[in-house]
Design a protein around this motif. Sequence first.
Motif, short mmCIF file in Angstrom:
data_model
loop_
_atom_site.label_atom_id
_atom_site.label_comp_id
_atom_site.label_asym_id
_atom_site.label_seq_id
_atom_site.Cartn_x
_atom_site.Cartn_y
_atom_site.Cartn_z
N PRO A 129 41.23 28.18 25.30
CA PRO A 129 41.40 27.82 23.88
C PRO A 129 42.76 27.17 23.62
O PRO A 129 43.76 27.48 24.26
CB PRO A 129 41.28 29.16 23.15
CG PRO A 129 40.59 30.07 24.10
CD PRO A 129 40.98 29.62 25.47
N ILE A 174 45.16 35.51 17.05
CA ILE A 174 44.37 34.78 18.03
C ILE A 174 43.99 35.63 19.23
O ILE A 174 43.22 35.20 20.08
CB ILE A 174 45.11 33.52 18.51
CG1 ILE A 174 46.36 33.92 19.33
CG2 ILE A 174 45.47 32.62 17.34
CD1 ILE A 174 47.08 32.73 19.95
N ILE A 228 40.34 36.15 20.47
CA ILE A 228 39.74 34.97 21.11
C ILE A 228 40.40 34.68 22.44
O ILE A 228 39.73 34.46 23.46
CB ILE A 228 39.85 33.75 20.17
CG1 ILE A 228 39.12 34.04 18.85
CG2 ILE A 228 39.29 32.50 20.83
CD1 ILE A 228 39.29 32.95 17.81
N LYS A 232 40.01 36.75 25.86
CA LYS A 232 38.77 36.60 26.62
C LYS A 232 38.91 35.59 27.74
O LYS A 232 38.12 35.59 28.68
CB LYS A 232 37.64 36.17 25.68
CG LYS A 232 37.28 37.20 24.64
CD LYS A 232 36.19 36.68 23.72
CE LYS A 232 35.85 37.70 22.65
NZ LYS A 232 34.78 37.22 21.73
N THR A 233 39.89 34.72 27.64
CA THR A 233 40.14 33.73 28.70
C THR A 233 41.43 34.02 29.46
O THR A 233 41.70 33.34 30.46
CB THR A 233 40.22 32.32 28.10
OG1 THR A 233 41.24 32.27 27.11
CG2 THR A 233 38.89 31.93 27.46
N CYS A 288 46.01 30.94 26.85
CA CYS A 288 45.71 30.00 25.78
C CYS A 288 46.90 29.09 25.59
O CYS A 288 48.01 29.37 26.07
CB CYS A 288 45.37 30.74 24.47
SG CYS A 288 46.80 31.53 23.69
#
Length: 1416
Positions: free
Chosen positions: A9, A28, A31, A34-35, A38
């Motif tokens: 993201p 943030i 969101i 999860k990765t 960012c």
Amino acid sequence: MFKPPPECPVFEPSWEEFRDPYAFINKIRPIAEKTGICKVRPPPDWQPPFACDVDKLHFVPRIQRLNELEAQTRVKLNFLDQIAKFWDLQGCTLKIPHVERKILDLYQLNKLVADEGGFDIVCQDRRWTKIAVQMGFSPGKAVGSHLRGHYERILYPYNLFQSGANLLCVQKPAQPAEDVDGIEPKLQEPIQRPPAPAPDASPGARRAKRMKMEVGGHRRPTTKTSSFAADSQNSFTARSVDLVVCLVCGSGGDEDRLLLCDGCDDSYHTYCLIPPLHDVPKGDWRCPKCLAQECSKPHEAFGFEQAHRDYSLRAFGQMADAFKSDYFNMPVHMVPMELVEKEFWRLVGAIEEDVTVEYGADIASKEFGSGFPIPNGKLKVSPADEKYLQCGWNLNNLAMMNPSVLTHVTADICGMTLPWLYVGMCFSSFCWHIEDHWSYSINYLHWGEPKTWYGAPGFAAEQLEKVMKKLAPELFESQPDLLHQLVTIMNPNTLMAHGVPIYRTNQCAGEFVITFPRAYHSGFNQGFNFAEAVNFCTVDWMPLGRQCVDHYRLLHRYNVFSHDEMVCNMATKAATLNVVLASAVHKDMALMIKEEQELRDKVKKMVKSLEAKYDHLQDDERQCAKCRTTCYLSAITCPCSPGVLVCLYHINNLCSCPVSSYVLNYRYTMDDLFPMMNAVKQRAELYDEWACRVTETLEARLEKKKGLPVFRSLLAESESQLFPDNDLLRRLRLVTQDAEKCASVAQQLLNGKKQTRYRCGSGKSRSQLTVEELSSFVRQLYNLCCSLPQAPQLKELLNRIEDFQQHSEKVLGEESPSVAEIQSLLDVSFDFDVDLPELPQLRERLEQARWLEAVQEAGSKPATLTLEAMRRLIDQGVGLAPHPSVEKAMARLQEQLTLSEHWEDKASSLLKARPPHSMETLSAAAEKASVIPAYLPNCLLLQDTIRKAQEWLQEAEELQVSGCVMTADGLSDMVLRGQAIQVQLEPLERLESLMADVQKWKESAAATFLLKDSTLTLLEVLCPRLEVGAAGSPKRKAKKGKESLKNNRKKPGRFSSVGDVEKALSDTKDSTSAMATLEELRVREMETFFNLRAANESKLLPTADCMDLKVCFCQKAPMGAMLQCELCRDAFHSVCVRDPAGSCDAQPWLCPRCQRAEKPLLGKVLVLLASLQGVGVRLPEGDALNYLVERTLSWQQRAQQTLQTCHLPELEERPETPPTLTHWVSGCDNTHHNTQVPPFLYLRQLVEPAACCRCSVHGVCADYIKLSSLSDFHRDRFGFQEGSDGTRDTLTASERKAKRRLGRDGLPDAERRGKDKKHSHKRQKVNKKEPQRRPASTSSSPRSDFSQSDDSDEEMAACPAESCLLPEGDEVDWVQCDGRCNQWFHQVCVGVTPEMAEKEDYVCVGCALSDRQMRK
């Protein structure tokens, strides 16, 4: 080929969001975590100045060899190092062989053979080809045998060494001297294991310290004697004492094969070794025992070397740019990032590629200065940039801001609380790692080329570690904490292939990259750049921080700071903590106290206790000797080992002293810890009570579940109490949102609020669920933390959908379901807002059923089943899903279409054939095509053509049988219709020939009669004229033509154009009717000519205004020699027409208007007529020519009879001169009154028709000249030369006319004066236009004898001319007769022009004849 992972993201906060970094990161986090990583792009205007002193920054970079970074590649290189070392100790140099033009992967070959069970099993089962295929070689090229040879020479001796089999030879008992001779036969026997000669492949250039190149001059291994003859193996005797003997066989014989170890001086025969050697090694040789000792030494831990050069930032940048430019052979700014990325991973995985780069990593900002401006720093900050000094995104401030728990760590930790600087170059990399204590990290790229990042989310950390340990176990055996050393990398594609989620991003200058707790990340630099990074920890990190300490304890890894110390420091400041942090500290402290209480309870009865101020010691002075954990709350020491301590977990690992001598050192007693925890608890009590209720609500099950309003009230309470946005609140909010969404979707499904997806378009809408999803959704409703009233109702809906599916399955199983049944099911499905898998099948079957019905309906109406309809049906059928019924119908329809197209094409070809086919052929084809049940236009056209051909043949036969003479139009119509019929017609050729003869005759007639460049047609020339002379007469009258046709008028003529004449002649059935029609035209022509001649002669009479007369084509006054036309009697200037001297004396002179055609000889015309009769076709031109010949012959007979009654000798004495006028007006001296009819009147009846003849008959010209002369003679003799008194008549024309009126009428003077007055009125009304507007005193009707009449009477008037042309139009010109009758005539009907009507008198034909009769 490297495949880039998906992008992580990217966030672009607004200025409002960017103002508080921790609030934004917390926002943030759901969101971005999860990765794992960012990217954050600051607002465009946020551009902090670069504060680092470029000239004073000096650093020593790390050296990175790219192919040593990758875990699997490093395993292969380590294996090659061991192989090279093994052969180096054996006196040989390792040369890696090539197979199929590429370097053989010895590690893979060794691993595959080991996986297959070892060398012996592979050879026994002949699996070398299988291994070759597994290594990527193509089968069938004998690669397996090559692999076996290389394995035997290079890897097999090493594997024997690894298994310890080579040491078995050392353990054999020594043989007595007398048995030495027994060794010799062994040399001659076949060796069970193949010898292992020195590897002969080219030497590897990867690691110079391990793989030596061959160098000449190696000493041979020491032997007992330097020379033994090859044939003197048995020369030594038993009585000789061997100084050196083989430790295996105990014999000293065969000295040329006796090897002396360069390490321990032991001796071995080459054939006593395992495996035996064929040749003596050229280099230093180690015996099996020395070899085992050397290879068993521990390996040096892998790490980056420091460069030998100190770089300034400028010098490093020049080196980095030069390297990248030279490597890619292009300017650095033009190298695509994708190319650099692919090349980096290629180099990392390539053993044969040796690329070395340098990386300036972990440069302390405290020593060299941060890239961000700081207060009292070396960089003088401008007033505009002062805002960056206290900005939260300034990495010098971020780690130590209040929301960060690291503010409670007392010591400055370089790299965590103090930023580190990173200076990169192309390909310089940072390997897979997680941050210390699993903390957050943030990296800012100040300037330079991008930095490429790869990250894995925190929940996949253990999965990533597991995959790396699985793929490179050798590395983790020697270094269990390898991933914490930041020296190992692995291709993201490899990790993704094993299920590890990996994401990437390119960090450009001015952008932040944030990594989340326990998120593994790695990457490399695209080129020269400058970055800065720091760690920070938020409240949500605290549970992970304690887990990390436990994890470090298992790995025996040191802590960067003491987690317990940080928690205690926060507890001592409980009054200043916010409720969220206080709650987190309370939970963490509760776990800490519980754990500490249990550990102390175990040792407090065994050891003495002593308070210790561990927070005053450095971290390295209070580390556990076993697990390296930083001790704070307590530690165990022993007087025997000053400065050594262990944690309470490893009390047994301190020393060998009895436990009773140990001392428990503590920072706080348990009584001190509980008040600290209570203080924090009181601070967090309100929040904890709310959190407890939230937890209880979220964990309720079955009937204890709360309703959705309870969840909403908890959310409202959190907002009113301003509870922080932590994980629990986010979970509550998320559960509530999910419940609300589920309730909304459930209600939507129950209400049937859906899109008409099947009527308005196909496809699944976003709100639709599949049946499986609906079933899962129902289960989800029951699994929610809250209870929803829609769940039971939705369960009932699910049952209805299942019933629908069963019914649909039954219908779909039928062979040919009806359209109505399928449609009813689809109508039922409209009540379900669910994506049903049966619906596409039902729609397909519905389309199939509709198509089958359409095919059946089309087949029942063959008259409308066109080829296009069949193609359209087939096209529609092609788009349908396959089904037996559809395929059968398609086959029948396709067969019918093929047959129809065949006959359509055949019919078209038959109709287009040249020459056309016979009737029999076409009839046979039409009969076969008629049985096809379809509408075939060409076949129908073929049948229609056959019908037309039959009708035409019947008509031709009837015409032939009847014997009637065909007309030209009938013949042309028959030929044209026959030519249009695409059938071979036998009579057509004869008719075409006859048509050609008719055309040929027409051309011959036209050549005979038509003048050169004539615009007239042949029929116009041969028929009597419809119009003669030029329009005009002395007087005219304007009258509307459209009002001139009244009941009292006479019937107009039938013919107004040549087309009417041609039609009339064509419509006649025989020649007699045609002659009658032509006779009618002749009478009209003669009457018109008489009127024209009278008009032209009257205008030539002497008048008072004779000088205003206009004659000839030029419309000028008469002058000089004038010519007078014998037909129209008009005068022409000789210069305007022709020279009289050049005219033929034998022909009468005609003006160009009257000379319409050539005048061929009568004989030639008779021949032409006879040829037409031979053709046997009637045509209008033939009838006209026939009438012309009869008219000519009739005139000739009459002329001859007339000439016989005249005095020809007297006439012959008259000079035969053209009718030249010496003076255009001549009077008479006296008027001779004769009661007899003047002979010239009768002669003119013969002269004028002769002039109209179109042929020149033998003798006709002479007769015409004689008659013309005779007519002139009698005219001069009777009344046109002298008056009654013998004197010349010198009166003007008007006076003569007045006198003529008096003598003619004999009226009284008064009446005569009245008539003269009215005559003057008549002259004033010559150019009447719009008679209805004329004054009554001047209005006079042409038929009223000068009496008064109204306009209606005038409109009822009719032209008294015999051949009235019935002119029409807005204005019609009239002229009044100046003779006795005073009647009105159309000027165009009597040949009078408007100019003549104005200036001259007009006397009609009737009055002129009456006057002549009265004169006799």
